[in-house]
Motif scaffolding. Structure first.
Motif, PDB file in Angstrom:
ATOM      1  N   SER A 108       9.176  11.455  -5.156  1.00 31.66           N
ATOM      2  CA  SER A 108      10.220  12.268  -5.793  1.00 31.66           C
ATOM      3  C   SER A 108      11.116  11.193  -6.422  1.00 31.66           C
ATOM      4  N   ILE A 109      11.128  11.119  -7.686  1.00 31.74           N
ATOM      5  CA  ILE A 109      11.961   9.983  -8.440  1.00 31.74           C
ATOM      6  C   ILE A 109      12.937  10.744  -9.602  1.00 31.74           C
ATOM      7  N   ALA A 110      14.130  10.482  -9.300  1.00 34.86           N
ATOM      8  CA  ALA A 110      15.141  11.065 -10.135  1.00 34.86           C
ATOM      9  C   ALA A 110      15.133  10.425 -11.366  1.00 34.86           C
ATOM     10  N   PRO A 111      15.851  11.028 -12.552  1.00 31.85           N
ATOM     11  CA  PRO A 111      15.895  10.301 -13.518  1.00 31.85           C
ATOM     12  C   PRO A 111      16.793   8.904 -13.619  1.00 31.85           C
ATOM     13  N   GLY A 112      15.963   7.871 -14.174  1.00 29.64           N
ATOM     14  CA  GLY A 112      16.502   6.657 -14.183  1.00 29.64           C
ATOM     15  C   GLY A 112      15.953   5.790 -12.982  1.00 29.64           C
ATOM     16  N   GLU A 113      15.377   6.399 -11.693  1.00 30.21           N
ATOM     17  CA  GLU A 113      14.862   5.779 -10.567  1.00 30.21           C
ATOM     18  C   GLU A 113      13.417   5.152 -10.968  1.00 30.21           C
ATOM     19  N   ARG A 114      13.025   4.639  -9.940  1.00 34.52           N
ATOM     20  CA  ARG A 114      11.530   4.254 -10.265  1.00 34.52           C
ATOM     21  C   ARG A 114      10.823   4.043  -8.724  1.00 34.52           C
ATOM     22  N   LEU A 115       9.670   4.171  -8.704  1.00 33.05           N
ATOM     23  CA  LEU A 115       8.875   3.730  -7.496  1.00 33.05           C
ATOM     24  C   LEU A 115       8.532   2.387  -7.576  1.00 33.05           C
ATOM     25  N   PRO A 116       8.729   1.531  -6.540  1.00 32.74           N
ATOM     26  CA  PRO A 116       8.510  -0.054  -6.809  1.00 32.74           C
ATOM     27  C   PRO A 116       6.828  -0.177  -7.032  1.00 32.74           C
ATOM     28  N   PHE A 117       6.449  -1.280  -7.369  1.00 31.25           N
ATOM     29  CA  PHE A 117       5.143  -1.716  -7.598  1.00 31.25           C
ATOM     30  C   PHE A 117       4.458  -1.687  -6.443  1.00 31.25           C
ATOM     31  N   HIS A 118       3.296  -1.046  -6.438  1.00 27.51           N
ATOM     32  CA  HIS A 118       2.385  -0.817  -5.544  1.00 27.51           C
ATOM     33  C   HIS A 118       0.796  -1.180  -5.926  1.00 27.51           C
ATOM     34  N   ARG A 119      -0.059  -1.343  -4.673  1.00 27.83           N
ATOM     35  CA  ARG A 119      -1.516  -1.528  -5.048  1.00 27.83           C
ATOM     36  C   ARG A 119      -2.432  -0.332  -4.681  1.00 27.83           C
ATOM     37  N   THR A 178      13.922  15.489 -12.392  1.00 27.26           N
ATOM     38  CA  THR A 178      13.141  14.659 -11.430  1.00 27.26           C
ATOM     39  C   THR A 178      11.742  14.956 -11.476  1.00 27.26           C
ATOM     40  N   LEU A 179      11.069  13.859 -11.173  1.00 29.39           N
ATOM     41  CA  LEU A 179       9.680  13.886 -11.265  1.00 29.39           C
ATOM     42  C   LEU A 179       9.074  13.959  -9.809  1.00 29.39           C
ATOM     43  N   VAL A 180       8.166  14.915  -9.440  1.00 28.94           N
ATOM     44  CA  VAL A 180       7.848  15.211  -8.212  1.00 28.94           C
ATOM     45  C   VAL A 180       6.185  15.144  -8.182  1.00 28.94           C
ATOM     46  N   PHE A 181       5.498  14.618  -7.330  1.00 31.04           N
ATOM     47  CA  PHE A 181       4.190  14.404  -7.185  1.00 31.04           C
ATOM     48  C   PHE A 181       3.651  14.740  -5.993  1.00 31.04           C
ATOM     49  N   VAL A 182       2.472  15.092  -5.551  1.00 32.19           N
ATOM     50  CA  VAL A 182       1.564  14.879  -4.318  1.00 32.19           C
ATOM     51  C   VAL A 182       0.630  13.918  -4.714  1.00 32.19           C
ATOM     52  N   THR A 183       0.396  12.947  -3.757  1.00 31.74           N
ATOM     53  CA  THR A 183      -0.837  11.868  -4.209  1.00 31.74           C
ATOM     54  C   THR A 183      -1.539  12.073  -2.629  1.00 31.74           C
ATOM     55  N   VAL A 184      -2.957  12.023  -3.019  1.00 31.32           N
ATOM     56  CA  VAL A 184      -3.889  12.103  -1.957  1.00 31.32           C
ATOM     57  C   VAL A 184      -4.890  10.946  -2.039  1.00 31.32           C
ATOM     58  N   GLU A 185      -4.862  10.133  -0.813  1.00 38.38           N
ATOM     59  CA  GLU A 185      -5.726   8.900  -1.109  1.00 38.38           C
ATOM     60  C   GLU A 185      -6.811   9.304   0.167  1.00 38.38           C
ATOM     61  N   GLY A 213       0.845  -1.106  -0.100  1.00 34.25           N
ATOM     62  CA  GLY A 213      -0.124  -0.075   0.014  1.00 34.25           C
ATOM     63  C   GLY A 213       0.706   1.086  -0.068  1.00 34.25           C
ATOM     64  N   LYS A 214       1.873   0.999  -0.123  1.00 32.69           N
ATOM     65  CA  LYS A 214       3.126   2.247  -0.108  1.00 32.69           C
ATOM     66  C   LYS A 214       3.035   2.869  -1.529  1.00 32.69           C
ATOM     67  N   VAL A 215       2.192   3.769  -1.660  1.00 30.30           N
ATOM     68  CA  VAL A 215       1.891   4.465  -2.972  1.00 30.30           C
ATOM     69  C   VAL A 215       2.751   5.661  -3.434  1.00 30.30           C
ATOM     70  N   GLY A 216       3.636   5.920  -2.446  1.00 23.39           N
ATOM     71  CA  GLY A 216       4.434   7.296  -2.814  1.00 23.39           C
ATOM     72  C   GLY A 216       5.978   6.983  -1.996  1.00 23.39           C
ATOM     73  N   THR A 217       6.837   7.880  -2.257  1.00 25.87           N
ATOM     74  CA  THR A 217       8.109   7.894  -1.725  1.00 25.87           C
ATOM     75  C   THR A 217       8.071   8.081  -0.039  1.00 25.87           C
ATOM     76  N   VAL A 218       7.209   9.058   0.263  1.00 24.98           N
ATOM     77  CA  VAL A 218       7.276   9.374   1.957  1.00 24.98           C
ATOM     78  C   VAL A 218       5.518   9.727   2.111  1.00 24.98           C
ATOM     79  N   LEU A 219       5.207   9.042   3.114  1.00 24.86           N
ATOM     80  CA  LEU A 219       3.762   9.445   3.499  1.00 24.86           C
ATOM     81  C   LEU A 219       4.189  10.695   4.718  1.00 24.86           C
ATOM     82  N   VAL A 220       3.640  11.724   4.179  1.00 24.26           N
ATOM     83  CA  VAL A 220       3.782  12.965   4.927  1.00 24.26           C
ATOM     84  C   VAL A 220       2.671  13.283   5.772  1.00 24.26           C
TER      85      VAL A 220
END
Length: 136
Positions: free
Chosen positions: A51-62, A118-125, A32-39
């Protein structure tokens, strides 16, 4: 993952995926870890920074909760989805997308930065939806 689930690699939707990517999906298919940091987390929301630098990836998540994201930077990403689909997306700062899930529905994917910035997102669940939040 239940004992009856398996991923066919030699032939089928995952044939072009690397063994490491398939292993990551198997290991994280219930994450359930849908982001880099739960703020922030309350009884009704979870707010994530990504926050994902070029060439990096956020692992699979549901994803099981209704949610939205807003991208804060321009960039490009590639996502691999449960079922074998692969999609590339070009983002412009300010782009926002909303997702909603019916009872029992979900989406499993990763997010790889294939751009130069670098890709930067805010995600709200929204935790008060049709599905129970996943444990973190």
């Amino acid at each position: 993952m239940t004992a009856t689930e398996q991923f066919i690699v030699e032939d089928g939707p995952y044939a072009l995926w690397s063994p490491a990517r398939i292993e990551d999906m198997q290991a994280n298919i219930w994450s359930g870890k849908v982001g880099t940091v739960l703020v922030s987390e309350t009884e009704t929301f979870r707010v994530w920074h990504i926050s994902i630098a070029p060439g990096e990836r956020l692992p699979f998540h549901r994803h099981v909760l209704d949610y939205f994201w807003t991208v804060l930077s321009n960039g490009r990403a590639r996502s691999h989805y449960e079922g074998g689909a692969v999609r590339e997306t070009t983002y412009c700062a300010g782009d926002t997308r909303h997702f909603s899930f019916a009872p029992g529905e979900h989406m499993v994917h990763d997010l790889e930065n294939v751009g130069d910035e670098t890709l930067v997102f805010v995600t709200v669940e929204m935790k008060a939806g049709k599905n129970a939040p996943l444990a973190l």
